[in-house]
Design an enzyme around this catalytic site. Structure first.
Site, short mmCIF file in Angstrom:
data_model
loop_
_atom_site.label_atom_id
_atom_site.label_comp_id
_atom_site.label_asym_id
_atom_site.label_seq_id
_atom_site.Cartn_x
_atom_site.Cartn_y
_atom_site.Cartn_z
N GLY A 81 -15.72 7.08 -6.10
CA GLY A 81 -15.16 7.00 -4.59
C GLY A 81 -13.72 7.70 -5.06
CB THR B 186 -12.39 -2.57 3.50
OG1 THR B 186 -11.04 -2.03 3.48
CG2 THR B 186 -12.12 -3.63 5.00
N GLY C 186 -11.40 9.33 -2.02
CA GLY C 186 -10.97 9.88 -0.74
C GLY C 186 -10.25 8.70 -1.01
CB CYS D 72 -10.71 1.38 8.49
SG CYS D 72 -10.42 1.93 6.50
CB VAL E 100 -9.06 4.28 -0.65
CG1 VAL E 100 -8.49 2.74 -2.29
CG2 VAL E 100 -8.51 3.92 0.77
N GLY E 101 -9.45 6.01 -2.88
CA GLY E 101 -9.28 6.23 -4.94
C GLY E 101 -8.06 7.20 -4.96
P1 NAD Z 1 -13.60 7.98 2.20
O1 NAD Z 1 -14.98 8.37 2.81
O2 NAD Z 1 -12.14 8.97 1.90
O3 NAD Z 1 -13.79 7.78 0.15
C1 NAD Z 1 -15.27 7.48 0.22
C2 NAD Z 1 -15.65 8.61 -1.66
O4 NAD Z 1 -16.87 7.34 -2.19
C3 NAD Z 1 -16.38 9.65 -0.51
O5 NAD Z 1 -15.92 10.91 -0.93
C4 NAD Z 1 -17.83 9.32 -0.87
O6 NAD Z 1 -18.45 10.96 -1.51
C5 NAD Z 1 -17.99 8.54 -2.69
N1 NAD Z 1 -19.14 8.36 -2.79
C6 NAD Z 1 -19.64 7.38 -1.72
N2 NAD Z 1 -20.88 7.04 -2.50
C7 NAD Z 1 -20.77 7.12 -4.27
C8 NAD Z 1 -20.94 7.39 -5.47
N3 NAD Z 1 -22.36 6.55 -5.30
N4 NAD Z 1 -20.97 7.04 -6.28
C9 NAD Z 1 -19.94 8.17 -6.46
N5 NAD Z 1 -18.73 8.27 -5.25
C10 NAD Z 1 -19.35 8.06 -3.86
O7 NAD Z 1 -13.10 6.13 2.38
P2 NAD Z 1 -12.16 6.26 1.80
O8 NAD Z 1 -11.28 6.75 3.23
O9 NAD Z 1 -11.56 6.71 0.84
O10 NAD Z 1 -12.07 4.08 2.21
C11 NAD Z 1 -13.13 3.33 0.64
C12 NAD Z 1 -12.64 2.18 1.08
O11 NAD Z 1 -11.52 1.72 1.36
C13 NAD Z 1 -13.72 1.76 2.59
O12 NAD Z 1 -14.02 0.55 2.52
C14 NAD Z 1 -12.41 1.94 3.44
O13 NAD Z 1 -12.28 1.12 4.15
C15 NAD Z 1 -11.17 0.78 2.16
N6 NAD Z 1 -9.81 1.31 2.54
C16 NAD Z 1 -9.79 2.49 3.19
C17 NAD Z 1 -7.91 2.28 4.16
C18 NAD Z 1 -7.60 4.12 4.41
O14 NAD Z 1 -6.51 4.67 4.64
N7 NAD Z 1 -8.74 5.17 4.40
C19 NAD Z 1 -6.91 2.07 3.80
C20 NAD Z 1 -7.81 0.76 2.68
C21 NAD Z 1 -9.12 0.33 2.43
C1 UGA Z 2 -4.56 0.75 8.75
C2 UGA Z 2 -3.64 -0.80 8.72
O1 UGA Z 2 -2.12 -0.74 8.66
C3 UGA Z 2 -3.52 -0.32 6.31
O2 UGA Z 2 -2.77 -1.73 6.35
C4 UGA Z 2 -5.40 -0.30 6.36
O3 UGA Z 2 -5.13 -0.57 4.43
C5 UGA Z 2 -5.18 0.31 6.95
O4 UGA Z 2 -6.80 0.72 8.22
C6 UGA Z 2 -7.20 0.66 6.52
O5 UGA Z 2 -7.39 -0.87 5.84
O6 UGA Z 2 -7.54 1.66 6.21
P1 UGA Z 2 -4.21 2.94 8.64
O7 UGA Z 2 -5.07 3.07 9.38
O8 UGA Z 2 -4.40 4.15 8.07
O9 UGA Z 2 -3.51 1.90 8.57
O10 UGA Z 2 -2.76 3.23 9.64
P2 UGA Z 2 -1.80 2.99 10.55
O11 UGA Z 2 -0.39 3.21 10.76
O12 UGA Z 2 -2.62 1.19 10.65
O13 UGA Z 2 -2.31 2.67 12.55
C7 UGA Z 2 -3.58 3.05 13.01
C8 UGA Z 2 -3.65 3.53 14.88
O14 UGA Z 2 -3.22 3.06 15.45
C9 UGA Z 2 -3.40 5.32 14.34
O15 UGA Z 2 -4.49 5.82 15.28
C10 UGA Z 2 -2.05 4.49 14.81
O16 UGA Z 2 -1.63 5.85 15.93
C11 UGA Z 2 -2.63 3.54 16.06
N1 UGA Z 2 -1.16 2.51 16.21
C12 UGA Z 2 0.00 1.96 15.61
C13 UGA Z 2 -0.52 2.77 17.33
O17 UGA Z 2 -1.23 2.85 18.38
N2 UGA Z 2 0.75 1.56 17.66
C14 UGA Z 2 1.02 1.44 16.27
O18 UGA Z 2 2.60 0.32 17.04
C15 UGA Z 2 1.02 1.00 15.40
#
Ligand code: NAD
Ligand code: UGA
Length: 458
Positions: A11, A131, A13, A275, A15-16
């Protein structure tokens, strides 16, 4: 070069990519490979046009790529070589069948488990980075157990807490790293291997080890608590607008109590991002599935307030503009769900744009990073939307400016110049409370902040 360990991340994305780039930078003796089924994404990671925008990311990728960080689509080779496999695939809300609209869609997750057993020839540590619902590791273990070579896999939970826009800083200086494992000899040994990775740069006292289920559930709870703070202050913003109290003054007064703390109390047009909503829905679904109706209802209210806030923001715009916006040009400044990212997943901007378009407004959208995503999000509405890099251009002949995203660049625009080229009466709806409202009022704008009295010339 001989590497001490091979780490694979499935993955590539939001996060990865960043997470593995930071691990690669901090652990030069480990080889890190990131694989994805999306070839275009992998091509992006191997180019100078990275697939995501994140401050500081490009520099780290340049430092590490093709030294000990590799992006590939070769899943088989990646799995065969790996000692440790991080899985950071997407886990969106399910859109079909049982649990539709609430539960996590674990199809991508399960496919990776199948790929792992298909290509594994020896023991591996599998790390849940995505997650996931609490108890997912149990399902993962059951799938992995059923392998032709009778291999044992240790499943570890290591949820990610980075926020977009500050991902590199969050990864470099995390508040904590959470590692959950079974409290067995094998589970604890595997957890230690993951602790050893982070211990390269994270102080030991910030690396928390727990049991697997606490770790999985902590991630959902952390996001729920963060979102709850935003919904709490947003609910108060509605009351402020009725009572002439000011939400920023309240947030300051309340947040200076050290038991409450000042962060995450910025009232806004609602929270977005991929998320918060999905993780709370998932928490609600889990609570309901255990029969905990009151618990589920409590957390569901966080989402209801967020929907209410977005809806309220749009209806305030329409009401203020004399109950009709038909054929009026409205400039949206920002479309990303927050500043410093191009990500528009669940962005309140999308909701606002769609509602304004339904009311037959003409939109001009300016955002420094999110225009490509905005275009694809609003693809059905092409005729009435234009996309501009330059906010000044977006505002020409507009009747209103709507601040959607709190980009720094919007704070210091020449609003006198903007006002002069707008239709009158000219409105500003500041969905982030980032502008100087008194100054805008003096220029001649009718100003509608969040949770503060409007400043109007009527
Ligand atoms: P994303 O959609 O950006 O990336 C996920 C990637 O996984 C995609 O590029 C997709 O093509 C790939 N994928 C899916 N199935 C696959 C497979 N079978 N083999 C290989 N690749 C595969 O998602 P993301 O935002 O990186 O989030 C990933 C996870 O991390 C989610 O569970 C999310 O809740 C969690 N998370 C996200 C954030 C964030 O800020 N975006 C922060 C903390 C946790
Ligand atoms: C959030 C969490 O902050 C991360 O810790 C977590 O890892 C991540 O989700 C996840 O699991 O995906 P993110 O969504 O990237 O991170 O960004 P945030 O800074 O949390 O903002 C989320 C939303 O809340 C945004 O739309 C932001 O504008 C809004 N926000 C934030 C407010 O409206 N008010 C605030 O005071 C703070």
């Amino acid at each position: 070069m001989n590497f001490k360990k091979n780490i694979l991340c499935i993955g590539a994305g939001y996060v990865g990519g960043p997470t593995m780039a930071v691990i690669a930078a901090k652990c030069p003796e480990y080889k890190i490979t990131v694989v994805d089924i999306n070839e275009e994404r992998i091509r992006g990671w191997n180019s100078d046009q990275l697939p995501i925008f994140e401050p500081g990311l490009h520099e780290i990728i340049q430092e590490t790529r093709d030294k000990n960080l590799f992006f590939s689509i070769d899943m088989k080779k990646g799995i065969e070589e790996a000692d440790i496999i991080f899985v950071s695939v997407n886990t969106p809300t399910k859109t079909f069948g049982y649990g539709a609209g609430m539960a996590s869609d674990l199809q991508y997750w399960e496919k990776t488990a199948q790929q792992i057993i298909e290509h594994s020839e020896d023991h591996k540590i599998i790390v849940e980075k995505s997650t996931l619902p609490v108890k997912t590791a149990q399902a993962m273990e059951r799938i992995l157990k059923d392998n032709k070579n009778h291999l044992h896999f240790d499943v570890i939970s290591n949820p990610e807490f980075l926020a977009e826009g500050s991902a590199i800083k969050d990864l470099m200086e995390p508040d904590r790293v959470l590692i959950g494992s079974h409290q067995t000899e094998s589970g604890l040994k595997a957890a230690k291997e993951i602790v050893d990775i982070y211990a390269h740069w994270v102080p030991k006292e910030k690396i928390i080890t727990t049991n697997l289920w606490s770790s999985e559930l902590s991630k959902l709870v952390a996001n729920a608590f963060l979102a709850q703070r935003i919904s709490s202050i947003n609910s108060i913003s509605a009351l402020c607008e009725k009572t002439e109290a000011e939400v920023t003054e309240i947030a300051y007064a309340v947040g200076t109590d050290s038991r409450i703390g000042s962060r995450f109390l910025n009232a806004s047009l609602g929270f977005g991002g991929s998320c918060f909503k999905k993780d709370i829905l998932n928490l609600v679904y889990i609570a309901r599935s255990y029969g905990l109706v009151e618990v589920a209802d409590y957390w569901e209210a966080v989402i209801k307030i967020n929907e209410y806030q977005q809806e309220r923001f749009v209806t305030n715009i329409i009401k203020a503009m004399f109950n009709t916006i038909v054929d009026k040009k409205i400039a949206l400044l920002g479309f990303a769900f927050k500043a410093n990212t191009g990500d528009t997943r669940e962005s309140p901007g999308k909701y606002v744009a769609k509602k304004l378009l339904e009311e037959k407004a003409i939109l001009s959208i300016a955002d420094p990073q999110a225009l490509d995503n905005a275009r694809s999000d609003l693809s059905g509405f092409d005729g009435n939307v234009s996309y501009e890099m330059d906010p000044y251009h977006a505002a020409i002949d507009a009747s209103a400016i709507v601040i959607v995203t709190e980009w720094d660049v919007f704070k210091n625009l020449d609003y006198t110049r903007i006002f002069e080229r707008m239709k009158k009466p000219a409105f500003v709806f500041d969905g982030r409370n980032i502008l100087n409202h008194q100054m805008l009022f003096k220029i001649g704008f009718n100003v509608y902040p969040i949770g503060k009295p409007a400043l109007t010339h009527f």
